[in-house]
Design a protein around this motif. Structure first.
Motif, PDB file in Angstrom:
ATOM      1  N   ARG A 258       0.838  -1.188   0.000  1.00  0.00           N
ATOM      2  CA  ARG A 258       0.000   0.000   0.000  1.00  0.00           C
ATOM      3  C   ARG A 258       0.876   1.241   0.000  1.00  0.00           C
ATOM      4  NH1 ARG A 258      -4.724  -0.801   4.593  1.00  0.00           N
ATOM      5  NH2 ARG A 258      -6.035  -2.271   3.425  1.00  0.00           N
ATOM      6  N   MET A 259       0.289   2.338  -0.463  1.00  0.00           N
ATOM      7  CA  MET A 259       0.957   3.635  -0.398  1.00  0.00           C
ATOM      8  C   MET A 259       0.338   4.445   0.746  1.00  0.00           C
ATOM      9  SD  MET A 259       3.266   3.688  -2.757  1.00  0.00           S
ATOM     10  CE  MET A 259       3.669   5.446  -2.741  1.00  0.00           C
ATOM     11  N   THR A 260       1.179   5.128   1.512  1.00  0.00           N
ATOM     12  CA  THR A 260       0.674   5.952   2.611  1.00  0.00           C
ATOM     13  C   THR A 260      -0.117   7.149   2.091  1.00  0.00           C
ATOM     14  OG1 THR A 260       2.764   7.190   2.656  1.00  0.00           O
ATOM     15  CG2 THR A 260       2.553   5.288   4.154  1.00  0.00           C
ATOM     16  N   GLN A 261       0.189   7.567   0.881  1.00  0.00           N
ATOM     17  CA  GLN A 261      -0.580   8.627   0.228  1.00  0.00           C
ATOM     18  C   GLN A 261      -1.329   7.984  -0.950  1.00  0.00           C
ATOM     19  OE1 GLN A 261       1.289  12.464  -0.438  1.00  0.00           O
ATOM     20  NE2 GLN A 261       3.003  11.905   0.897  1.00  0.00           N
ATOM     21  N   PRO A 262      -2.600   7.624  -0.753  1.00  0.00           N
ATOM     22  CA  PRO A 262      -3.329   6.866  -1.784  1.00  0.00           C
ATOM     23  C   PRO A 262      -3.423   7.609  -3.114  1.00  0.00           C
ATOM     24  CG  PRO A 262      -4.508   6.848   0.299  1.00  0.00           C
ATOM     25  CD  PRO A 262      -3.415   7.856   0.446  1.00  0.00           C
ATOM     26  N   ILE A 263      -3.256   6.845  -4.177  1.00  0.00           N
ATOM     27  CA  ILE A 263      -3.450   7.354  -5.541  1.00  0.00           C
ATOM     28  C   ILE A 263      -4.666   6.618  -6.103  1.00  0.00           C
ATOM     29  CG2 ILE A 263      -2.482   7.566  -7.849  1.00  0.00           C
ATOM     30  CD1 ILE A 263       0.300   7.501  -6.544  1.00  0.00           C
ATOM     31  N   PRO A 264      -5.778   7.313  -6.330  1.00  0.00           N
ATOM     32  CA  PRO A 264      -7.000   6.612  -6.759  1.00  0.00           C
ATOM     33  C   PRO A 264      -6.924   6.155  -8.220  1.00  0.00           C
ATOM     34  CG  PRO A 264      -7.382   8.966  -6.718  1.00  0.00           C
ATOM     35  CD  PRO A 264      -6.005   8.761  -6.148  1.00  0.00           C
ATOM     36  N   PHE A 265      -7.478   4.992  -8.443  1.00  0.00           N
ATOM     37  CA  PHE A 265      -7.650   4.457  -9.786  1.00  0.00           C
ATOM     38  C   PHE A 265      -9.141   4.226  -9.974  1.00  0.00           C
ATOM     39  CE2 PHE A 265      -8.295   0.899 -12.672  1.00  0.00           C
ATOM     40  CZ  PHE A 265      -7.476   1.223 -13.737  1.00  0.00           C
ATOM     41  N   SER A 266      -9.720   4.819 -11.000  1.00  0.00           N
ATOM     42  CA  SER A 266     -11.160   4.686 -11.223  1.00  0.00           C
ATOM     43  C   SER A 266     -11.422   3.953 -12.530  1.00  0.00           C
ATOM     44  CB  SER A 266     -11.840   6.058 -11.239  1.00  0.00           C
ATOM     45  OG  SER A 266     -11.388   6.833 -12.324  1.00  0.00           O
ATOM     46  N   PHE A 267     -12.446   3.127 -12.491  1.00  0.00           N
ATOM     47  CA  PHE A 267     -12.901   2.439 -13.702  1.00  0.00           C
ATOM     48  C   PHE A 267     -14.408   2.325 -13.630  1.00  0.00           C
ATOM     49  CE2 PHE A 267     -12.640  -0.915 -10.624  1.00  0.00           C
ATOM     50  CZ  PHE A 267     -13.619  -1.812 -10.964  1.00  0.00           C
ATOM     51  N   ALA A 268     -15.023   2.066 -14.772  1.00  0.00           N
ATOM     52  CA  ALA A 268     -16.481   2.005 -14.834  1.00  0.00           C
ATOM     53  C   ALA A 268     -16.939   0.668 -15.377  1.00  0.00           C
ATOM     54  CB  ALA A 268     -17.031   3.128 -15.706  1.00  0.00           C
ATOM     55  N   GLU A 269     -17.983   0.149 -14.765  1.00  0.00           N
ATOM     56  CA  GLU A 269     -18.718  -0.981 -15.338  1.00  0.00           C
ATOM     57  C   GLU A 269     -19.839  -0.392 -16.173  1.00  0.00           C
ATOM     58  OE1 GLU A 269     -20.227  -4.765 -13.138  1.00  0.00           O
ATOM     59  OE2 GLU A 269     -21.897  -3.331 -13.166  1.00  0.00           O
ATOM     60  N   ILE A 270     -19.900  -0.757 -17.439  1.00  0.00           N
ATOM     61  CA  ILE A 270     -20.864  -0.116 -18.344  1.00  0.00           C
ATOM     62  C   ILE A 270     -21.794  -1.150 -18.982  1.00  0.00           C
ATOM     63  CG2 ILE A 270     -19.469   1.918 -18.843  1.00  0.00           C
ATOM     64  CD1 ILE A 270     -18.484   0.588 -21.364  1.00  0.00           C
ATOM     65  N   LYS A 271     -23.031  -0.707 -19.175  1.00  0.00           N
ATOM     66  CA  LYS A 271     -24.045  -1.491 -19.866  1.00  0.00           C
ATOM     67  C   LYS A 271     -24.766  -0.560 -20.826  1.00  0.00           C
ATOM     68  CE  LYS A 271     -24.966  -4.034 -15.574  1.00  0.00           C
ATOM     69  NZ  LYS A 271     -26.003  -4.364 -14.562  1.00  0.00           N
ATOM     70  N   ALA A 272     -25.329  -1.127 -21.871  1.00  0.00           N
ATOM     71  CA  ALA A 272     -26.131  -0.326 -22.808  1.00  0.00           C
ATOM     72  C   ALA A 272     -27.490  -0.058 -22.174  1.00  0.00           C
ATOM     73  CB  ALA A 272     -26.294  -1.052 -24.137  1.00  0.00           C
ATOM     74  N   SER A 273     -27.866   1.203 -22.076  1.00  0.00           N
ATOM     75  CA  SER A 273     -29.118   1.556 -21.409  1.00  0.00           C
ATOM     76  C   SER A 273     -30.337   1.113 -22.195  1.00  0.00           C
ATOM     77  CB  SER A 273     -29.185   3.070 -21.186  1.00  0.00           C
ATOM     78  OG  SER A 273     -29.113   3.757 -22.421  1.00  0.00           O
ATOM     79  N   SER A 274     -30.182   0.849 -23.491  1.00  0.00           N
ATOM     80  CA  SER A 274     -31.320   0.468 -24.332  1.00  0.00           C
ATOM     81  C   SER A 274     -31.701  -0.994 -24.175  1.00  0.00           C
ATOM     82  CB  SER A 274     -30.997   0.743 -25.804  1.00  0.00           C
ATOM     83  OG  SER A 274     -29.861  -0.003 -26.203  1.00  0.00           O
ATOM     84  N   THR A 275     -30.831  -1.798 -23.555  1.00  0.00           N
ATOM     85  CA  THR A 275     -31.113  -3.221 -23.426  1.00  0.00           C
ATOM     86  C   THR A 275     -32.006  -3.483 -22.215  1.00  0.00           C
ATOM     87  OG1 THR A 275     -29.103  -3.556 -22.103  1.00  0.00           O
ATOM     88  CG2 THR A 275     -28.917  -3.848 -24.481  1.00  0.00           C
TER      89      THR A 275
END
Length: 306
Positions: A258-275
């Motif tokens: 771990r890092m004492t000074q956190p570095i955030p990593f963001s990702f998205a779970e995506i779906k098609a809204s039309s389905t």
């Protein structure tokens, strides 16, 4: 009382105007169709067809009855579709596409856990860069996608964003390998393996060291997390990455911190809204959430506003 078989025979004769053709459609003999129609006429209490040159002619009553029969079969079709949706929780196919950093072992672990609970579901997992992931999900070719943020809101997608903390990976036998947490200053003067210059994680890492006025020896860089881990495993330097390559790094003899000074990593779970709602995708999402809470205890996952 008449049966579904009587109604099927009636509908087939109404469509084909012939006992022989109706028999072909139903895969029975002509005499069987004639018997079913005769029994049906006796049950409903009126004549359904008259014979004329060129075939059978439905009576006005038959035309009125056909409208009700059509509604009946439409209802049966709806029941079949409902049964299929219920059955899809145990059977079916799930198509997933993801960015490279999640497919070095992390998503494979999610798929393995999911498959143990749903052994009759087949799962396909393909790897593409994040822009292609967005395109493939938006076009309906995949049920679920995992991509780097930000995700464009004008693509008709539903995105759920998650945050995890990046981790530091040290080469095998590094003097600081036994520490659970590392400070940015612990990497001062160290050879460092970076992601590509346009990578958002690379930018965050560089900004942290710049703000702390800590110099690293930027020796090597690579485009994908797996390639960076490969360099670190060869003793070429330390690195700071998303936590999804942890299993690979440990398997290659590296240590993860771990890092004492956190570095955030963001990702998205995506779906098609039309389905329409996909129960299998929802079940997989829940499995992923559970595995996110693990990550060997090195990262601190949290849900961000979508």
């Amino acid at each position: 009382m008449f049966s579904v078989r009587h109604i099927e025979a009636f509908q087939a004769v109404m469509v084909t105007r012939s006992m022989t053709s109706a028999a072909d459609v139903l895969f029975v003999t002509q005499s069987a169709v004639s018997k079913l129609i005769k029994e049906f006429e006796e049950q409903v209490g009126f004549e359904l067809f008259t014979r004329k040159r060129g075939g059978l002619v439905p009576s006005p009553e038959a035309h009125s009855l056909l409208a009700e029969v059509d509604r009946l079969f439409l209802g049966l079709e709806k029941i079949a579709l409902a049964a299929e949706r219920i059955r899809s929780k145990r059977h079916g196919q799930l198509r997933i596409v993801a960015m490279p950093s999640l497919t070095t072992g992390f998503l494979q672990g999610v798929v393995a856990a999911f498959s143990r609970e749903h052994p009759d579901v087949s799962v396909s997992l393909l790897t593409y860069n994040s822009p292609e992931v967005v395109e493939l999900v938006a076009s309906g070719q995949f049920d679920l996608g995992y991509a780097m943020t930000p995700i464009s809101r004008d693509r008709g997608l539903v995105a759920h964003v998650s945050l995890v903390d990046c981790v530091c990976i040290l080469p095998p036998r590094h003097p600081k390998r036994r520490r659970r947490e590392l400070d940015p200053g612990d990497l001062a003067g160290e050879p460092f393996v970076s992601l590509a210059a346009d990578n958002p994680t690379r930018m965050k890492v560089d900004a942290l060291f710049k703000n702390e006025n800590i110099h690293r020896h930027l020796a090597f860089e690579a485009g994908w997390s797996a390639a960076v881990v490969g360099f670190v495993a060869q003793g070429m330097g330390a690195s700071i990455l998303d936590p999804f390559s942890t299993d690979m790094a440990l398997a290659l003899g590296c240590s993860v911190h771990r890092m004492t000074q956190p570095i955030p990593f963001s990702f998205a779970e995506i779906k098609a809204s039309s389905t329409t709602r996909n129960d299998l995708a929802d079940l997989f999402s829940a499995q992923l959430e559970e595995r996110l809470r693990g990550l060997h205890g090195y990262a601190r996952p949290r849900r961000a506003a979508s």
